[in-house]
Design a protein around this motif. Structure first.
Motif, short mmCIF file in Angstrom:
data_model
loop_
_atom_site.label_atom_id
_atom_site.label_comp_id
_atom_site.label_asym_id
_atom_site.label_seq_id
_atom_site.Cartn_x
_atom_site.Cartn_y
_atom_site.Cartn_z
N THR A 58 0.84 -1.19 0.00
CA THR A 58 0.00 0.00 0.00
C THR A 58 0.88 1.24 0.00
OG1 THR A 58 -1.87 1.08 1.08
CG2 THR A 58 -0.18 0.15 2.51
N SER A 59 0.37 2.32 -0.53
CA SER A 59 1.15 3.55 -0.64
C SER A 59 1.28 4.21 0.72
CB SER A 59 0.47 4.53 -1.61
OG SER A 59 0.25 3.91 -2.86
N PRO A 60 2.50 4.55 1.14
CA PRO A 60 2.67 5.20 2.45
C PRO A 60 2.14 6.63 2.43
CG PRO A 60 4.76 5.11 1.29
CD PRO A 60 3.78 4.32 0.47
N MET A 61 1.71 7.08 3.58
CA MET A 61 1.29 8.48 3.72
C MET A 61 2.52 9.38 3.73
SD MET A 61 -1.71 8.22 6.57
CE MET A 61 -3.16 7.21 6.30
N PRO A 62 2.35 10.65 3.38
CA PRO A 62 3.49 11.57 3.40
C PRO A 62 4.00 11.79 4.81
CG PRO A 62 1.62 12.50 2.18
CD PRO A 62 1.12 11.30 2.90
N SER A 63 5.24 12.23 4.90
CA SER A 63 5.80 12.61 6.19
C SER A 63 5.02 13.78 6.77
CB SER A 63 7.27 12.99 6.04
OG SER A 63 7.75 13.58 7.23
N PRO A 64 4.64 13.73 8.04
CA PRO A 64 3.96 14.87 8.65
C PRO A 64 4.91 15.98 9.06
CG PRO A 64 4.21 13.14 10.27
CD PRO A 64 4.76 12.59 8.97
N VAL A 65 6.21 15.70 9.07
CA VAL A 65 7.17 16.64 9.66
C VAL A 65 7.19 18.00 8.96
CG1 VAL A 65 9.62 17.06 10.07
CG2 VAL A 65 8.61 14.87 10.70
N PRO A 66 7.28 18.07 7.61
CA PRO A 66 7.32 19.40 6.99
C PRO A 66 6.16 20.30 7.39
CG PRO A 66 7.94 17.74 5.39
CD PRO A 66 7.44 17.00 6.60
N GLY A 67 4.97 19.73 7.50
CA GLY A 67 3.81 20.52 7.90
C GLY A 67 3.84 20.92 9.36
N LEU A 68 4.59 20.19 10.18
CA LEU A 68 4.67 20.48 11.61
C LEU A 68 5.77 21.46 11.97
CD1 LEU A 68 4.14 16.92 13.15
CD2 LEU A 68 2.54 18.83 13.21
#
Length: 758
Positions: free
Chosen positions: A548-558
């Protein structure tokens, strides 16, 4: 039920841009087709009435994601085996740590219970999951013919924290308008049409802009409207059209539009080609007075006389042309002359352009292009055995450029300056040494996969960074500049980190590290919830067999939130390490000062390596050397699997959609957002280019970025043979030249990291 046939509708198109794609549990067929450019040609857009067919096809659950989620929450799984359950166990006091709520939310997603009416009760602490549940409920209501309930769900989304990516917003706005939202009576008011195809205030990359315009053209043809909106008459609106590659309208429609004569003059000149362009320039022989619009007109005049330097020079001699455009035309005329060996006239043109730049003529962008061309002309002079001309051009640049431009000029020409003086170019530090190696044309040939390189990658990847992470955190927790609650929390954080036992740790998240992270972030759900999302997604992907396709990293938005505290940022780095989030590791390493670490130690975070898993296995299975693949991915995507560029390139290795079967839009192992799939495609292109160019790293990467046609053309312009340093400087696209340089520098650094392994 097919809402396209049932409801009279109107049509809205808006310009939207998002670099990240929301992967995860749901697969939205229409959105995925938009992601890969399915709607780039209005002649190929299948319409169902006034709407593109398939717009209301409901999202479906990714069966691989569903399989992983069910296994994750199955009874009897030891919590130590999965990050999700370990985190939730440590977060029992936090709303985001409620395991029963998470299980209930997942069940809501898999089997939507229609009695749930308030989306705020879904997936507390996990808005990403709440969004998926919201979409499932919406389409279930619609499928059951409950239009008012479906509208209610749209209203709830408008006033709640269900966050959509910008491309999702585009698709959902079309769906919302189809349903006549928010005015129920509009459903029976008859078909509506629009005067404008997008919201002008939004940003949009060229790939999406072409698709949105194509959908608008299909709609305009279906409704009998003019393709150019009748209400458009401003320069900003014209600029949106000027950025199109194919306008799908001609001179008649432009003349019938509401634009004024000057905008028409510039717009037609930049959009039309061949005979239509010639006719247009006859009708508009004089340049517009507006600088930007005049640039469009100048572009058309140049295009109409492409390859004729004397015509360029005649254009530059006009007294009604702005100095900036005169400078740019002279630069281009200089290029044409020098490529034909006409050095006297070519240098005269270049000198004229530099004289204008010295007076701050033109925009910063135009002066930057002139700066690049001046160095290229010097490289061409060296290639043709004219060193004195090359040194003269360096002097001209020194005299012309000022301030920050002069600093960049000196940096860009450092290799040629050392050559001029017959001296070894000085370099200090691993990054500067790598740059010197690359700029001097000494980057080593591309190597094939071999056991030694594979062993080095495995050995380096198996060296855990937890001991360095702990060392870094304790140094950052220095209490000297702190007071009050910040001091107390910093001391507690350092104390927990001090319990870390390097001898007992491996690559898995150590208990002391988990406790420190949880304690630091449990009172900040706005930070913790997105990080926990990545934890859950990591386990689900693992249990699905990485299908399954992984979700994007949340870090840049945080990062805006994390910048409030270096220790919060350090704790988030721990989550990124635990989940193998290379994008997050890199983003935080750039932000955090290297307090307590040597430059070599911090380099391990700035140049992350894949842990055990599908990314490492895909790199080890590739035909290209690991350092090259990692360097390409670092520059292409910053290691973000679910990312798409403004030009439409996809995934970890930024591959254009046509390289994938079915453009990579379908769920499963062939999807473009699965890193292993992207690595295989990128490696295939690297191997092909390497074989084509005999392992030459400069041309291999130039072809990867700009295509073999461009890479071959640049060599032909140099006479079919040139040293690598000259070829690098001569690369004709600024983006490609910078790309080749940066990738090769990063390859040198990764080579150094891997070479340090026993």
């Amino acid at each position: 039920m097919n809402p396209n046939r049932v409801f009279p509708i109107s049509f809205i198109l808006i310009t939207l841009l998002s670099v990240q794609v929301q992967a995860g549990p749901l697969y939205d067929p229409f959105l995925e087709q938009f992601q890969v450019g399915r709607f780039g040609d209005p002649g190929e857009v299948t319409m169902d009435g006034l709407w593109p067919a398939g717009l209301m096809e409901p999202p479906v659950l990714d069966e691989h994601w569903q399989q992983g989620a069910r296994q994750l929450l199955a009874e009897g799984i030891p919590s130590d085996n999965f990050l999700t359950l370990r985190f939730l166990h440590g977060l029992e006091r936090s709303p985001v740590g409620d395991l029963s709520a998470l299980r209930e939310s997942l069940e809501q997603l898999i089997n939507p219970r229609l009695e749930a009416s308030q989306w705020v009760e879904w997936a507390p602490g996990h808005p990403w999951l709440g969004k998926a549940v919201w979409q499932r409920h919406f389409f279930h209501h619609l499928d059951q013919g409950r239009l008012e309930q479906a509208r209610l769900f749209l209203l709830q989304r408008e006033h709640g924290p269900v966050q959509l990516t910008e491309r999702e917003e585009f698709v959902w706005l079309m769906r919302k308008t189809l349903l006549g939202f928010p005015t129920p009576t509009s459903v029976s008011s008859g078909p509506q049409t629009l005067d404008t195809p997008w919201v002008k205030e939004t940003d949009l990359g060229p790939f999406d802009r072409a698709q949105v315009w194509s959908l608008w053209v299909a709609h305009a043809r279906a409704t009998g409207q003019s393709i150019i909106p009748s209400v458009w008459n401003s320069r900003d609106e014209a600029a949106l059209l000027a950025g199109l590659r194919t306008p799908y309208f001609g001179r008649e429609e432009l003349e019938a539009s509401s634009f004024g004569p000057e905008i028409k003059a510039g717009l037609g000149a930049t959009l039309f080609t061949k005979d239509e362009l010639a006719e247009h320039l006859k009708a508009y022989p004089h340049p517009p007075a507006d600088f930007t619009v005049q640039g469009w007109w100048v572009k058309g005049v140049r295009f109409s006389s492409r390859g004729q330097a004397d015509q360029y020079e005649k254009l530059a001699a006009r007294t009604d042309i702005f100095p900036g455009w005169k400078m740019d035309v002279l630069r281009r005329a200089s290029e044409l002359r020098l490529l034909k060996g006409q050095w006297a006239q070519g240098l005269k043109n270049l000198r004229g352009a530099l004289d204008i730049a010295a007076q701050d003529g033109g925009s910063l962008g135009l002066r930057r292009l002139l700066r690049y061309w001046t160095e290229q002309a010097a490289a061409l002079a060296l290639a043709e055995g004219r060193p004195e001309t090359a040194w003269q051009l360096l002097d001209w640049g020194d005299e012309t450029f000022k301030g920050a431009s002069l600093v960049e000029w000196e940096k860009e020409t450092a290799h040629w300056r050392a050559m001029r003086l017959g001296q070894e170019r000085s370099a200090t530090g691993w990054s500067d040494i790598a740059r010197k190696t690359v700029d001097s044309g000494q980057a080593s040939p591309v190597r094939k996969r071999n056991p030694q390189l594979a062993k080095a990658l495995k050995t380096a990847g198996e060296q855990p960074l937890w001991d360095l992470w702990v060392k870094w955190g304790i140094a950052l927790a220095d209490p000297a500049p702190l007071s009050g609650d910040r001091l107390t929390r910093a001391i507690a954080y350092a104390s927990q980190l001090a319990e870390f036992d390097p001898a007992a740790s491996g690559n898995d998240l150590p208990p002391a590290a988990l406790q420190a992270i949880v304690t630091r972030l449990e009172s900040q759900p706005e930070i913790l919830a997105p990080l926990l999302t990545k934890v859950i997604d990591r386990d689900v992907c693992r249990l699905s067999g990485w299908k399954t396709s992984p979700m994007p990293s949340p870090v840049p938005g945080l990062l805006p939130l994390l910048r409030r505290s270096q220790l919060d940022m350090h704790a988030a780095l721990g989550v990124a390490l635990a989940t193998g989030d290379m994008r997050g590791i890199l983003a935080i390493a750039y932000e955090l000062p290297g307090t307590g670490l040597t430059p070599q130690e911090k380099r391990r975070f700035l140049y992350p390596l894949p842990a055990e898993g599908p990314i490492r296995e895909a790199i080890l299975a590739a035909g290209s050397e690991p350092a090259l693949i990692l360097a390409v991915a670092r520059n292409e995507s910053l290691f973000e699997p679910a990312i798409r560029s403004r030009a439409g390139a996809l995934g970890w290795m930024q591959i254009m959609p046509f390289h994938f079967p079915e453009s990579g839009a379908n769920p499963g192992t062939g999807n473009w957002a699965i890193p292993a799939n992207s690595i295989a495609k990128g490696d295939g292109l690297l191997v092909e280019n390497s074989q084509r160019y005999g392992g030459d790293p400069y041309r291999t990467l130039a072809a990867y970025n700009a295509g073999p046609g461009a890479a071959d053309r640049w060599l032909r312009q140099l006479g079919g043979e040139a040293s690598s340093d000259i070829y690098l400087a001569w690369i004709g696209y600024t983006e490609t030249r910078n790309y080749v340089e940066k990738v090769l520098i990063d390859r040198e650094i990764y080579d150094g990291i891997l070479a340090d392994q026993p």
